[in-house]
Motif scaffolding. Structure first.
Motif, PDB file in Angstrom:
ATOM      1  N   ALA A 140       0.832  -1.207   0.000  1.00  0.00           N
ATOM      2  CA  ALA A 140       0.000   0.000   0.000  1.00  0.00           C
ATOM      3  C   ALA A 140       0.865   1.255   0.000  1.00  0.00           C
ATOM      4  CB  ALA A 140      -0.936  -0.005   1.207  1.00  0.00           C
ATOM      5  N   ILE A 141       1.931   1.263   0.809  1.00  0.00           N
ATOM      6  CA  ILE A 141       2.829   2.421   0.847  1.00  0.00           C
ATOM      7  C   ILE A 141       3.574   2.575  -0.477  1.00  0.00           C
ATOM      8  CG2 ILE A 141       4.886   3.369   1.964  1.00  0.00           C
ATOM      9  CD1 ILE A 141       3.919   2.093   4.566  1.00  0.00           C
ATOM     10  N   ALA A 142       3.984   1.450  -1.072  1.00  0.00           N
ATOM     11  CA  ALA A 142       4.646   1.513  -2.377  1.00  0.00           C
ATOM     12  C   ALA A 142       3.701   2.081  -3.438  1.00  0.00           C
ATOM     13  CB  ALA A 142       5.115   0.119  -2.787  1.00  0.00           C
ATOM     14  N   ALA A 143       2.427   1.684  -3.386  1.00  0.00           N
ATOM     15  CA  ALA A 143       1.444   2.214  -4.338  1.00  0.00           C
ATOM     16  C   ALA A 143       1.203   3.698  -4.109  1.00  0.00           C
ATOM     17  CB  ALA A 143       0.129   1.435  -4.219  1.00  0.00           C
ATOM     18  N   ILE A 144       1.227   4.124  -2.844  1.00  0.00           N
ATOM     19  CA  ILE A 144       1.096   5.554  -2.544  1.00  0.00           C
ATOM     20  C   ILE A 144       2.250   6.329  -3.180  1.00  0.00           C
ATOM     21  CG2 ILE A 144       1.246   7.260  -0.682  1.00  0.00           C
ATOM     22  CD1 ILE A 144      -0.323   5.319   1.081  1.00  0.00           C
ATOM     23  N   TYR A 145       3.457   5.783  -3.093  1.00  0.00           N
ATOM     24  CA  TYR A 145       4.609   6.454  -3.708  1.00  0.00           C
ATOM     25  C   TYR A 145       4.445   6.558  -5.222  1.00  0.00           C
ATOM     26  CZ  TYR A 145       9.359   7.452  -5.191  1.00  0.00           C
ATOM     27  OH  TYR A 145      10.461   8.030  -5.782  1.00  0.00           O
TER      28      TYR A 145
END
Length: 240
Positions: A140-145
């Motif tokens: 999820a954090i990678a997708a936010i980036y």
């Protein structure tokens, strides 16, 4: 090789210039406070559901990340144009695409550090409260980036030919629309207004569909996120 060296120098200078912006630290402070506030919110909620740690943390990273991407992105390029330093730089053996790629790479480096700082705050809250941590939160954090990288590209595009105020408005409008494209498409399928359905269908396939990069709901609920879904989302963001 020479082009890569010029891009590297431009990216490094862009990163150093962006780090000096006081607005960046103010937004990071507010993000850390928002993430920490999840501890208080769970105390006020009946049942003390630990999911609120993940909901608030991921939402804070996404929201403040977008603010940083927009404000820093539009100001850096506009500042170069308004002060006319861009003409001095382009008079040297620096191509226009090298200038843009260098600026963009510098901003991506800044976003990586910013997301890392907020993620550490988020992880600290989870560890402190003993909340469950899953690999879905990493995706999820990678997708936010990836979403922030896309928003930064949009901000740079608008800031290259308009004022910061208009560039900010256009970028925010595209960001909001990007999260509503599926709903707009569904509305177009049930509308009877002539011409509206093909218009909404065109917007759906033309504008960036940011819902493809939104894994926050599944990550907060602890649902597994397939690697194929992550890979397709990353490919979509890179190609766009």
């Amino acid at each position: 090789m020479i082009s890569l060296q010029r891009i590297w120098v431009l990216a490094l200078n862009t990163y150093r210039e962006a780090v000096r912006d006081k607005l960046l630290y103010n937004l990071l402070l507010f993000a850390a406070l928002m993430i920490a506030s999840s501890i208080l919110l769970t105390q006020l909620q009946i049942g003390k559901d630990e999911r609120i740690y993940r909901d608030v943390g991921l939402s804070a990273i996404a929201f403040f990340g977008v603010l940083i991407a927009i404000f820093v992105g539009i100001n850096l390029v506009y500042r170069e144009i308004s002060s006319q330093t861009v003409y001095t730089m382009l008079s040297k053996p620096v191509r226009r695409w090298e200038f843009l790629v260098g600026k963009y790479a510098g901003l991506l480096s800044l976003l990586a550090v910013e997301v890392a700082v907020m993620s550490v705050c988020f992880l600290g809250v989870l560890v402190w409260k003993g909340s469950h941590f899953s690999m879905g939160l990493v995706w999820a954090i990678a997708a936010i980036y990836l979403e922030l990288a896309l928003v930064t590209a949009i901000a740079m595009f608008f800031s290259s030919f308009t004022s910061p105020y208009l560039a900010g408005m256009f970028t925010v409008a595209l960001w909001i629309t990007g999260h509503l494209l599926a709903d707009l498409r569904a509305f177009g399928k049930h509308t009877d207004l002539a011409g509206l359905k093909p218009l909404l269908e065109t917007l759906y396939w033309t504008l960036p569909n940011l819902d493809r990069l939104d894994f926050k709901a599944d990550a907060s609920a602890g649902n597994p996120i397939a690697l194929a879904r992550v890979g397709m989302a990353a490919l979509y963001a890179v190609l766009y």
